[in-house]
Design a protein around this motif. Structure first.
Motif, mmCIF file in Angstrom:
data_model
loop_
_atom_site.group_PDB
_atom_site.id
_atom_site.type_symbol
_atom_site.label_atom_id
_atom_site.label_comp_id
_atom_site.label_asym_id
_atom_site.label_seq_id
_atom_site.Cartn_x
_atom_site.Cartn_y
_atom_site.Cartn_z
ATOM 1 N N ALA A 66 -6.008 -6.811 -1.564
ATOM 2 C CA ALA A 66 -5.807 -5.546 -2.266
ATOM 3 C C ALA A 66 -4.710 -5.810 -3.426
ATOM 4 C CB ALA A 66 -5.209 -4.611 -1.240
ATOM 5 N N VAL A 67 -5.191 -5.619 -4.599
ATOM 6 C CA VAL A 67 -4.298 -5.794 -5.634
ATOM 7 C C VAL A 67 -4.229 -4.280 -6.379
ATOM 8 C CG1 VAL A 67 -5.170 -8.037 -6.010
ATOM 9 C CG2 VAL A 67 -6.323 -6.434 -7.240
ATOM 10 N N TRP A 68 -3.088 -4.266 -7.347
ATOM 11 C CA TRP A 68 -2.901 -3.001 -8.053
ATOM 12 C C TRP A 68 -3.060 -1.607 -7.201
ATOM 13 C CZ3 TRP A 68 -6.957 -5.003 -12.119
ATOM 14 C CH2 TRP A 68 -6.491 -6.292 -12.651
ATOM 15 N N ASP A 69 -2.615 -1.680 -6.083
ATOM 16 C CA ASP A 69 -3.040 -0.570 -5.204
ATOM 17 C C ASP A 69 -1.782 -0.300 -4.138
ATOM 18 O OD1 ASP A 69 -4.472 1.456 -4.079
ATOM 19 O OD2 ASP A 69 -5.700 0.198 -3.169
ATOM 20 N N GLU A 70 -1.573 0.933 -3.499
ATOM 21 C CA GLU A 70 -0.776 1.594 -2.720
ATOM 22 C C GLU A 70 -1.245 1.165 -1.322
ATOM 23 O OE1 GLU A 70 2.335 2.465 -3.651
ATOM 24 O OE2 GLU A 70 1.776 2.101 -5.779
ATOM 25 N N VAL A 71 -0.417 0.522 -0.486
ATOM 26 C CA VAL A 71 -0.761 0.169 1.021
ATOM 27 C C VAL A 71 -1.428 1.008 1.749
ATOM 28 C CG1 VAL A 71 0.029 -0.782 3.294
ATOM 29 C CG2 VAL A 71 0.921 -1.814 1.050
ATOM 30 N N PRO A 72 -0.853 2.412 1.812
ATOM 31 C CA PRO A 72 -1.505 3.350 2.420
ATOM 32 C C PRO A 72 -2.993 3.903 2.064
ATOM 33 C CG PRO A 72 0.744 4.263 2.254
ATOM 34 C CD PRO A 72 0.479 3.028 1.338
ATOM 35 N N ASN A 73 -3.042 3.627 0.479
ATOM 36 C CA ASN A 73 -4.381 4.015 0.231
ATOM 37 C C ASN A 73 -5.396 2.997 0.505
ATOM 38 O OD1 ASN A 73 -3.451 6.126 -1.054
ATOM 39 N ND2 ASN A 73 -3.011 5.359 -3.075
ATOM 40 N N ALA A 95 -8.865 3.239 3.039
ATOM 41 C CA ALA A 95 -10.013 2.735 2.514
ATOM 42 C C ALA A 95 -10.884 1.693 3.440
ATOM 43 C CB ALA A 95 -10.043 2.309 0.890
ATOM 44 N N ILE A 96 -10.123 1.021 3.753
ATOM 45 C CA ILE A 96 -10.321 -0.172 5.002
ATOM 46 C C ILE A 96 -11.123 0.628 5.999
ATOM 47 C CG2 ILE A 96 -9.713 -1.744 6.538
ATOM 48 C CD1 ILE A 96 -7.595 -2.946 4.433
ATOM 49 N N LYS A 97 -10.307 1.540 6.557
ATOM 50 C CA LYS A 97 -10.728 2.396 7.701
ATOM 51 C C LYS A 97 -12.074 3.126 7.225
ATOM 52 C CE LYS A 97 -9.371 5.325 11.500
ATOM 53 N NZ LYS A 97 -7.943 5.952 12.002
ATOM 54 N N LEU A 123 -14.462 -1.859 6.609
ATOM 55 C CA LEU A 123 -14.379 -3.045 6.062
ATOM 56 C C LEU A 123 -13.732 -4.133 7.258
ATOM 57 C CD1 LEU A 123 -13.069 -2.452 2.473
ATOM 58 C CD2 LEU A 123 -15.381 -2.438 3.419
ATOM 59 N N ASP A 124 -14.708 -4.645 7.998
ATOM 60 C CA ASP A 124 -14.391 -5.321 9.242
ATOM 61 C C ASP A 124 -13.842 -6.677 9.266
ATOM 62 O OD1 ASP A 124 -15.193 -3.237 10.706
ATOM 63 O OD2 ASP A 124 -17.319 -3.846 10.966
ATOM 64 N N ASP A 127 -7.986 -8.650 15.583
ATOM 65 C CA ASP A 127 -7.649 -9.055 14.035
ATOM 66 C C ASP A 127 -7.854 -7.768 13.192
ATOM 67 O OD1 ASP A 127 -6.937 -11.661 14.255
ATOM 68 O OD2 ASP A 127 -9.125 -12.391 13.940
ATOM 69 N N THR A 128 -8.953 -7.048 13.542
ATOM 70 C CA THR A 128 -9.313 -5.665 12.851
ATOM 71 C C THR A 128 -8.252 -4.746 13.166
ATOM 72 O OG1 THR A 128 -11.666 -6.518 12.754
ATOM 73 C CG2 THR A 128 -11.190 -4.170 12.632
ATOM 74 N N ALA A 129 -8.080 -4.626 14.420
ATOM 75 C CA ALA A 129 -7.101 -3.388 14.929
ATOM 76 C C ALA A 129 -5.729 -3.644 14.310
ATOM 77 C CB ALA A 129 -6.998 -3.590 16.442
ATOM 78 N N ALA A 130 -5.420 -4.909 14.088
ATOM 79 C CA ALA A 130 -4.149 -5.402 13.395
ATOM 80 C C ALA A 130 -3.989 -4.651 12.053
ATOM 81 C CB ALA A 130 -3.789 -6.761 13.539
ATOM 82 N N ILE A 131 -4.981 -4.704 11.277
ATOM 83 C CA ILE A 131 -4.898 -4.202 10.025
ATOM 84 C C ILE A 131 -4.633 -2.819 9.820
ATOM 85 C CG2 ILE A 131 -6.507 -3.756 7.803
ATOM 86 C CD1 ILE A 131 -8.268 -5.886 8.623
ATOM 87 N N PHE A 132 -4.858 -1.953 10.832
ATOM 88 C CA PHE A 132 -4.469 -0.364 10.620
ATOM 89 C C PHE A 132 -3.259 0.053 11.188
ATOM 90 C CE2 PHE A 132 -9.210 -0.878 10.989
ATOM 91 C CZ PHE A 132 -9.456 -0.755 10.017
#
Length: 367
Positions: free
Chosen positions: A274-281, A285-287, A291-292, A362-367
């Protein structure tokens, strides 16, 4: 993309590189939407992005006064929103609600090119392209239209007008073309934007197809992640540089999802960056798009500088030896190159019985 709007997307022009003296020698008057009253506005040097002055929006307008020893390209930022580009030079520059700048010699000259392009665009849009004669007339108009930036640069090389028009086409040039232009017009080499573009082209050359991928690390929320954490020897890896606000990125994510589901158990991994972006956004988007695969968060400009990325999405395919075998392919081209690579790839038997890289944990840890 519309060939007219592409050239004009940079806006109108502005102004100078400043030395402060007792008396101001320029004034810039800009109308502002009434909703922006009592917010902060900044005058910036468009080439360097340096803030030069600030003022409060009052009565739906903002005025800047200062001293410019030489004209330069400027831009006004109001409450975080980017305004038009214009030229800061001695005299009074007035912008209208459409962003047209007039009142000084260079701005008037710059506006003459923009007005000419606007007239040609209007003539083009008025034609019926299903009629062969009108289509031929349209082709002639388009040909003239497309010569204006180069003409404007040639007629104004070494001035802010020339720099602006050069940059309208520079992002389509290769490194040798940029260097040839600098050799012919040395002042271009002093431009921060041209320098940045040249550095990006060098970085892109060093990370092009056939080169080994370059590692980088990003620290976020106390966690350090490297690209090499996800690019595994003996497996293919798609690396997707993207952002939540980027429509084409989201469209390509659907393509990548299809490839991931098809080949994740046959030796293909995917990692988002993720580049040029805010983490919450990014997380939202991942959720929302399902995006698994893992994603390196808050990378900002670290990888884009390293890889010379000037636009996203930028998608890499890295082979089991760490070599970039595809860069910047999208949609069917990306599908074709991945299908071909995976059809010729035999996953090591020791890997074949292992689960795919992205587990539920792994996927759960992203959110």
């Amino acid at each position: 993309m519309n060939k007219f709007s592409t050239i004009l997307s940079g806006g109108v022009l502005a102004l100078s590189a400043c030395s402060i003296e007792a008396q101001p020698n320029y004034t810039v008057n800009i109308p502002v939407d009434p909703s922006m009253n009592n917010t902060m506005a900044y005058l910036i040097d468009w080439d360097s992005s340096q803030k030069l002055d600030s003022a409060i929006v009052t009565n739906s307008a903002v005025t800047f006064k200062g001293n410019a020893s030489d004209p330069f390209l400027g831009r006004v930022i109001v409450n975080g929103n980017r305004g038009p580009i214009f030229i800061v030079e001695k005299g009074t520059v007035t912008l209208d609600s459409a962003g047209n700048a007039t009142g000084t010699p260079l701005n008037d000259k710059m506006q003459s090119y923009i007005d000419r392009m606007g007239r040609l665009e209007a003539d083009y849009k008025a034609l019926n392209m299903t009629d062969s004669l009108q289509k031929a007339a349209g082709d002639s108009i388009l040909a003239v239209y497309q010569t204006i930036p180069a003409t404007a640069f040639a007629e104004n090389a070494g001035s802010p007008i020339g720099l602006f028009w050069f940059l309208q086409g520079a992002y389509e040039m290769g490194l040798s073309e940029i260097d040839a232009a600098i050799a012919k017009t040395p002042s271009l080499g002093e431009s921060k934007r041209v320098q940045s573009l040249r550095n990006a082209l060098l970085a892109k050359t060093e990370t092009s197809e056939g080169r080994h991928y370059k590692d980088f690390e990003v620290t976020y929320d106390g966690k350090v992640e490297k690209l090499s954490d996800y690019v595994k020897p003996g497996r293919y890896t798609i690396v997707d540089f993207w952002a939540s606000w980027c429509g084409p990125c989201i469209r390509q994510a659907k393509v990548i999802k299809g490839l991931y589901n098809k080949y994740k158990d046959k030796g293909l991994d995917v990692v988002g960056v993720a580049v040029w972006d805010e983490v919450p956004n990014t997380l939202a988007a991942i959720k929302s798009h399902g995006l698994d695969w893992p994603c390196i968060l808050n990378a900002q400009t670290v990888p884009t500088d390293l890889y010379g990325i000037s636009g996203i999405p930028c998608i890499l395919l890295i082979n089991p030896d760490g070599i970039i075998v595809s860069r910047d392919k999208q949609s069917q081209e990306l599908i074709d190159v991945v299908d071909k690579a995976m059809s010729e790839f035999e996953m090591p038997k020791t890997e074949a019985s292992l689960p795919s890289q992205t587990s539920q944990a792994d996927t759960a840890a992203i959110f």
